[in-house]
Design a protein around this motif. Structure first.
Motif, short mmCIF file in Angstrom:
data_model
loop_
_atom_site.label_atom_id
_atom_site.label_comp_id
_atom_site.label_asym_id
_atom_site.label_seq_id
_atom_site.Cartn_x
_atom_site.Cartn_y
_atom_site.Cartn_z
N ASP A 118 51.66 38.99 45.68
CA ASP A 118 51.24 37.74 45.05
C ASP A 118 49.73 37.69 44.83
O ASP A 118 49.25 37.07 43.88
N GLY A 119 48.99 38.33 45.73
CA GLY A 119 47.53 38.28 45.64
C GLY A 119 46.92 39.39 44.81
O GLY A 119 45.72 39.39 44.55
N ALA A 120 47.74 40.34 44.38
CA ALA A 120 47.21 41.48 43.62
C ALA A 120 46.56 41.03 42.33
O ALA A 120 47.12 40.23 41.58
N ALA A 121 45.36 41.55 42.09
CA ALA A 121 44.60 41.25 40.88
C ALA A 121 43.48 42.27 40.79
O ALA A 121 43.11 42.89 41.80
N PRO A 122 42.94 42.49 39.60
CA PRO A 122 41.88 43.49 39.47
C PRO A 122 40.69 43.23 40.40
O PRO A 122 40.17 42.12 40.45
N GLY A 123 40.33 44.24 41.17
CA GLY A 123 39.15 44.16 42.03
C GLY A 123 39.38 43.62 43.42
O GLY A 123 38.44 43.54 44.21
N VAL A 124 40.60 43.22 43.77
CA VAL A 124 40.81 42.60 45.08
C VAL A 124 40.72 43.63 46.20
O VAL A 124 40.99 44.82 46.01
N VAL A 125 40.34 43.13 47.37
CA VAL A 125 40.31 43.91 48.60
C VAL A 125 41.34 43.32 49.54
O VAL A 125 41.29 42.13 49.86
#
Length: 286
Positions: free
Chosen positions: A240-247
């Motif tokens: 659900d939290g996956a997005a470009p640039g996430v850690v």
């Protein structure tokens, strides 16, 4: 047995930290609760009621609450030519270079869980970041060597995972320096990244980290795996939290991390199938 005693001692130290002497800047929960050494038992602080007419005292944060306070934004770094910039807030994500995701694991290495995580990463040919505690690394040098061989980045998570905001500057330096030394000895390079336990950062941590050549990295997505919420819940939080640039913050030590191991086996192939490039950040691009 020695490593189990070490973990038991660390939990006992955390359980004794009923009152915290300092608050952290609007920032966060460190990787684990402990960065997570999965503090499952919340500490209760009972304060005396304020005198009539006096303003209510602000209750100190418990160690587990540091993990739950969201970190926001970047602080403008104070730069010195030829040196790592001194930031006022940790980095929360990496530049978006085409749907990049960074996976990070705190508190290890632990021979019960770290090898399984490394096996899964190797199976999918991706690299990750491991923010290690020096005392754990000292007892598991072979795992640091394997991380180096397989191209993973090792960051500094202090020696014993203390609350930095309660320590004197010289003690913080010792916690960081000893860990960098053991990483260099067994991984081959000194850490270029550090993460404060509990996400509790202060000026001394930023300044000393910069003096030791390290950038502060927090996270964007917290799996809260230290609470052992269930494998499906961990998977859902990552996807659900996956997005470009996430850690993404997870843990490979500090408690029972079997759910974290199983979750990685599930969400990693899904991220890759969705077109995400799972890799490690490069210092020159932050």
């Amino acid at each position: 047995m020695q490593k189990d005693q070490l973990l038991t001692r660390r939990r006992a130290l955390l359980a004794g930290a009923v009152t915290l002497g300092a608050a952290v800047p609007a920032g966060g929960r460190g990787g684990r609760v402990r960065s997570g050494r999965g503090v499952g038992d919340l500490l209760v602080h009972r304060a005396s009621p304020p005198a009539a007419g006096a303003p209510a005292a602000r209750r100190p944060l418990r160690p587990s609450e540091y993990r739950l306070r969201p970190l926001t934004g970047y602080g403008p770094p104070r730069t010195v030519p030829g040196r790592t910039p001194v930031r006022e807030e940790p980095l929360l994500k990496v530049p978006d270079n085409g749907r990049t995701v960074v996976l990070t694991f705190d508190d290890g290495p632990d021979p019960r869980y770290t090898p399984d995580i490394l096996d899964t990463l190797a199976r999918h040919e991706v690299r990750a970041m491991f923010f290690v505690c020096g005392e754990m690394a000292h007892y598991n040098p072979d795992l640091l060597a394997r991380m180096a061989d397989e191209g993973h980045v090792v960051g500094n998570h202090t020696w014993s995972h203390p609350l930095l905001t309660s320590l004197r500057r010289r003690t913080i330096r010792s916690e960081m320096e000893r860990t960098s030394d053991v990483v260099e000895r067994h991984h081959g390079t000194r850490p270029e990244w550090f993460r404060a336990p509990y996400g509790a950062w202060n000026r001394a941590a930023f300044e000393l980290g910069a003096e030791l050549g390290m950038e502060p990295l927090a996270w964007t997505v917290d799996t809260l795996d230290w609470t052992e919420p269930g494998t499906r819940t961990i998977v859902g939080r990552v996807e659900d939290g996956a997005a470009p640039g996430v850690v993404v913050l997870s843990h490979d030590a500090g408690g029972d991390r079997s759910q974290s191991v199983k979750a990685l086996r599930s969400y990693l192939p899904h991220l890759l199938d969705s077109g995400y490039h799972v890799t490690v950040p490069r210092r020159e691009y932050v």
